[in-house]
Design a protein around this motif. Structure first.
Motif, PDB file in Angstrom:
ATOM      1  N   GLU A 188       0.704  -1.329   0.054  1.00 63.45           N
ATOM      2  CA  GLU A 188      -0.174  -0.118   0.051  1.00 63.45           C
ATOM      3  C   GLU A 188       0.736   1.128  -0.045  1.00 63.45           C
ATOM      4  N   LEU A 189       1.891   1.269   0.856  1.00 66.63           N
ATOM      5  CA  LEU A 189       2.880   2.325   0.686  1.00 66.63           C
ATOM      6  C   LEU A 189       3.662   2.646  -0.533  1.00 66.63           C
ATOM      7  N   TRP A 190       4.033   1.629  -1.131  1.00 62.84           N
ATOM      8  CA  TRP A 190       4.614   1.612  -2.588  1.00 62.84           C
ATOM      9  C   TRP A 190       3.391   2.026  -3.576  1.00 62.84           C
ATOM     10  N   GLN A 191       2.375   1.535  -3.565  1.00 61.69           N
ATOM     11  CA  GLN A 191       1.267   1.971  -4.363  1.00 61.69           C
ATOM     12  C   GLN A 191       1.158   3.447  -4.437  1.00 61.69           C
ATOM     13  N   TYR A 192       1.270   4.145  -3.012  1.00 63.93           N
ATOM     14  CA  TYR A 192       0.834   5.664  -2.689  1.00 63.93           C
ATOM     15  C   TYR A 192       2.535   6.308  -3.647  1.00 63.93           C
ATOM     16  N   ILE A 193       3.545   5.748  -3.487  1.00 66.77           N
ATOM     17  CA  ILE A 193       4.536   6.028  -4.068  1.00 66.77           C
ATOM     18  C   ILE A 193       4.645   6.457  -5.494  1.00 66.77           C
ATOM     19  N   PHE A 194       4.186   5.182  -6.113  1.00 69.80           N
ATOM     20  CA  PHE A 194       3.859   5.103  -7.539  1.00 69.80           C
ATOM     21  C   PHE A 194       2.668   5.459  -8.052  1.00 69.80           C
TER      22      PHE A 194
ATOM     23  N   TYR B  32      -1.043  11.647  -8.014  1.00 67.09           N
ATOM     24  CA  TYR B  32      -0.572  12.365  -6.870  1.00 67.09           C
ATOM     25  C   TYR B  32       0.799  11.521  -6.242  1.00 67.09           C
ATOM     26  N   GLY B  33       1.181  10.558  -6.818  1.00 69.11           N
ATOM     27  CA  GLY B  33       2.389   9.736  -6.036  1.00 69.11           C
ATOM     28  C   GLY B  33       3.574  10.553  -5.887  1.00 69.11           C
ATOM     29  N   VAL B  34       4.245  10.161  -4.893  1.00 71.09           N
ATOM     30  CA  VAL B  34       5.644  10.765  -4.509  1.00 71.09           C
ATOM     31  C   VAL B  34       6.537  10.765  -5.558  1.00 71.09           C
ATOM     32  N   MET B  35       6.751   9.724  -6.278  1.00 78.87           N
ATOM     33  CA  MET B  35       7.601   9.700  -7.293  1.00 78.87           C
ATOM     34  C   MET B  35       7.184  10.802  -8.651  1.00 78.87           C
ATOM     35  N   GLN B  36       6.025  10.538  -8.902  1.00 75.77           N
ATOM     36  CA  GLN B  36       5.430  11.575  -9.647  1.00 75.77           C
ATOM     37  C   GLN B  36       5.595  13.178  -9.300  1.00 75.77           C
TER      38      GLN B  36
ATOM     39  N   SER C 181       8.840  15.354 -11.666  1.00 71.16           N
ATOM     40  CA  SER C 181       8.080  16.675 -12.050  1.00 71.16           C
ATOM     41  C   SER C 181       8.892  17.814 -11.603  1.00 71.16           C
ATOM     42  N   ALA C 182       9.354  17.803 -10.473  1.00 70.39           N
ATOM     43  CA  ALA C 182      10.255  18.597  -9.778  1.00 70.39           C
ATOM     44  C   ALA C 182      11.790  18.738 -10.526  1.00 70.39           C
ATOM     45  N   VAL C 183      12.411  17.767 -10.878  1.00 63.37           N
ATOM     46  CA  VAL C 183      13.533  17.613 -11.711  1.00 63.37           C
ATOM     47  C   VAL C 183      13.292  17.592 -13.082  1.00 63.37           C
ATOM     48  N   GLY C 184      12.099  18.009 -13.675  1.00 58.73           N
ATOM     49  CA  GLY C 184      11.796  18.190 -15.161  1.00 58.73           C
ATOM     50  C   GLY C 184      11.900  17.073 -15.828  1.00 58.73           C
ATOM     51  N   LEU C 185      11.613  15.746 -15.225  1.00 58.04           N
ATOM     52  CA  LEU C 185      11.526  14.591 -16.101  1.00 58.04           C
ATOM     53  C   LEU C 185      10.128  14.106 -16.719  1.00 58.04           C
ATOM     54  N   GLY C 186       9.209  15.189 -16.306  1.00 56.17           N
ATOM     55  CA  GLY C 186       7.782  14.675 -16.819  1.00 56.17           C
ATOM     56  C   GLY C 186       6.910  13.908 -15.950  1.00 56.17           C
ATOM     57  N   LYS C 187       6.087  13.173 -16.447  1.00 58.60           N
ATOM     58  CA  LYS C 187       5.234  12.291 -15.679  1.00 58.60           C
ATOM     59  C   LYS C 187       5.195  10.784 -16.142  1.00 58.60           C
ATOM     60  N   PRO C 188       6.140  10.220 -15.636  1.00 63.05           N
ATOM     61  CA  PRO C 188       6.200   8.862 -16.230  1.00 63.05           C
ATOM     62  C   PRO C 188       4.932   7.718 -15.587  1.00 63.05           C
ATOM     63  N   VAL C 189       4.499   6.823 -16.226  1.00 65.15           N
ATOM     64  CA  VAL C 189       3.550   6.183 -15.602  1.00 65.15           C
ATOM     65  C   VAL C 189       4.339   4.916 -15.171  1.00 65.15           C
ATOM     66  N   PHE C 190       4.013   4.774 -13.997  1.00 68.81           N
ATOM     67  CA  PHE C 190       4.785   3.462 -13.167  1.00 68.81           C
ATOM     68  C   PHE C 190       3.911   2.216 -12.965  1.00 68.81           C
ATOM     69  N   LEU C 191       2.906   2.432 -12.651  1.00 65.53           N
ATOM     70  CA  LEU C 191       1.889   1.019 -12.667  1.00 65.53           C
ATOM     71  C   LEU C 191       1.103   0.790 -13.711  1.00 65.53           C
TER      72      LEU C 191
ATOM     73  N   ILE D  87       6.400  -3.954 -13.546  1.00 59.01           N
ATOM     74  CA  ILE D  87       7.144  -5.103 -13.117  1.00 59.01           C
ATOM     75  C   ILE D  87       8.568  -4.473 -12.486  1.00 59.01           C
ATOM     76  N   ILE D  88       8.948  -3.398 -12.945  1.00 67.62           N
ATOM     77  CA  ILE D  88      10.405  -3.080 -12.256  1.00 67.62           C
ATOM     78  C   ILE D  88       9.804  -2.210 -11.104  1.00 67.62           C
ATOM     79  N   SER D  89       8.637  -1.674 -10.832  1.00 68.65           N
ATOM     80  CA  SER D  89       8.098  -0.923  -9.795  1.00 68.65           C
ATOM     81  C   SER D  89       8.062  -2.210  -8.635  1.00 68.65           C
ATOM     82  N   MET D  90       7.405  -3.190  -9.002  1.00 73.88           N
ATOM     83  CA  MET D  90       7.193  -4.382  -8.256  1.00 73.88           C
ATOM     84  C   MET D  90       8.308  -4.848  -7.808  1.00 73.88           C
ATOM     85  N   MET D  91       9.448  -5.047  -8.323  1.00 75.81           N
ATOM     86  CA  MET D  91      10.760  -5.655  -7.876  1.00 75.81           C
ATOM     87  C   MET D  91      11.377  -4.582  -7.039  1.00 75.81           C
ATOM     88  N   ILE D  92      11.181  -3.451  -7.524  1.00 80.13           N
ATOM     89  CA  ILE D  92      11.904  -2.364  -6.384  1.00 80.13           C
ATOM     90  C   ILE D  92      11.235  -2.440  -5.005  1.00 80.13           C
ATOM     91  N   ALA D  93       9.920  -2.707  -5.008  1.00 77.02           N
ATOM     92  CA  ALA D  93       8.923  -2.679  -3.688  1.00 77.02           C
ATOM     93  C   ALA D  93       9.725  -3.902  -2.975  1.00 77.02           C
TER      94      ALA D  93
END
Length: 318
Positions: free
Chosen positions: A146-152, A156-160, A164-174, A181-187
């Motif tokens: 649940e915590l990682w779902q909020y992050i990704f 409104y996720g933390v990673m988004q 956005s703050a560093v100018g890399l746009g808004k990638p889709v994680f999940l 798959i990468i997000s699940m492995m990271i978690a």
């Protein structure tokens, strides 16, 4: 005087036989007492482990018919396993589970070993560092997911916000297969790497120090010491960590169930998720049990093969 010594000498074999008989009797009594104490726990293990596995095997080899009163077993058949072999969903779930297990376990072993080597060199503060290290591992997987779902999260996720703050746009994680798959492995790596680190650290602490002192006197560098001394001595410990992690990673269910739901599509559908959907969503008890039995069989074959290869390597090293 001579007669007395003769009597003692003649009595010695009898006393040895009596003491051996007494020791054997005590061992039998201790064994019986041990079985009496362990019988309740063995019954519980059989009830919650052996019986479900056996019943799953029976379901997977039966024609299961659903009715308003439940289900009934029609007869012996291999049709359920035939359905799996010809199912593209099962083949993908199998490939994904194997790939996920290999990559995640490999990364966890590398990171865990590095963390263990670093902590082993700490002269002070190892206790607080151990507590901090075990914090991710102590979190329940559902809560961690649940915590990682909020992050990704996509909007409104933390990673988004960070991207956005560093100018890399808004990638889709999940929302896309590969990022999911990468997000699940990271978690998973974040949560279970401390487990590997603790096991490897326990093995490092038990290594003989005189071997490293002799190597240092001979002028060996740290890199040479690790590959020639530390790693060979740590192989049994690392093998235990790898074995536990293979068992856990191959049966992964709660993390993808909460984090991605097996999606998007079927991109993060493991064998456990596939079996759950077949049995409890589609009510296909025969094929669902076949999925569970196939996963159990593959895990058993993989673990036995791993232990056989490891044993041969250890024996050849000796």
């Amino acid at each position: 005087m001579v007669a007395t010594e003769t009597k003692v000498t003649e009595a010695t074999p009898t006393s040895k036989a009596a003491s051996k008989k007494l020791r054997d009797r005590n061992q039998i009594l201790l064994a019986r007492l041990g079985w009496r104490f362990t019988t309740p726990s063995l019954l519980v293990v059989g009830l919650v482990t052996i019986f479900p596995i056996s019943f799953s095997v029976i379901l997977s080899l039966s024609n299961v018919t659903l009715s308003g009163n439940g289900f009934s077993l029609g007869g012996f058949t291999f049709n359920n396993f035939s359905i799996l072999i010809h199912s593209s969903e099962w083949r993908y779930a199998l490939a994904f589970t194997i790939f996920y297990t290999i990559v995640s376990v490999l990364v966890e072993v590398i990171l865990g070993t590095m963390i263990a080597l670093l902590m082993e060199r700490l002269s002070g503060g190892r206790g607080p560092m151990m507590a901090l290290l075990l914090l991710p591992w102590s979190i329940i997987t559902v809560i961690s997911a649940e915590l990682w779902q909020y992050i990704f999260q996509g909007s409104y996720g933390v990673m988004q916000q960070i991207f956005s703050a560093v100018g890399l746009g808004k990638p889709v994680f999940l929302g896309s297969p590969t990022p999911a798959i990468i997000s699940m492995m990271i978690a998973d790596i974040w949560k279970t790497t401390p487990f590997v680190a603790v096991i490897v650290l326990a093995g490092l602490v038990m290594l003989p120090g005189d071997v490293f002192e002799a190597a240092a006197v001979d002028g060996c560098s740290g890199w040479v010491m690790f590959w020639k001394i530390t790693f060979p001595l740590l192989r049994p410990t690392i093998a235990i960590a790898v074995l536990f992690r293979i068992l856990q990673a191959f049966g992964i269910f709660d993390l993808p169930f909460v984090l991605t739901g097996g999606g998007p599509g079927t991109s993060t559908t493991s064998l456990a998720i596939l079996g759950y959907k077949a049995m409890f969503q589609n009510l296909q008890f025969g094929p669902g049990s076949a999925v569970a039995v196939s996963a159990t069989g593959l895990v058993l074959i993989g673990c036995l093969s791993f232990l056989k290869v490891f044993k041969s390597q250890v024996n050849s090293g000796e």
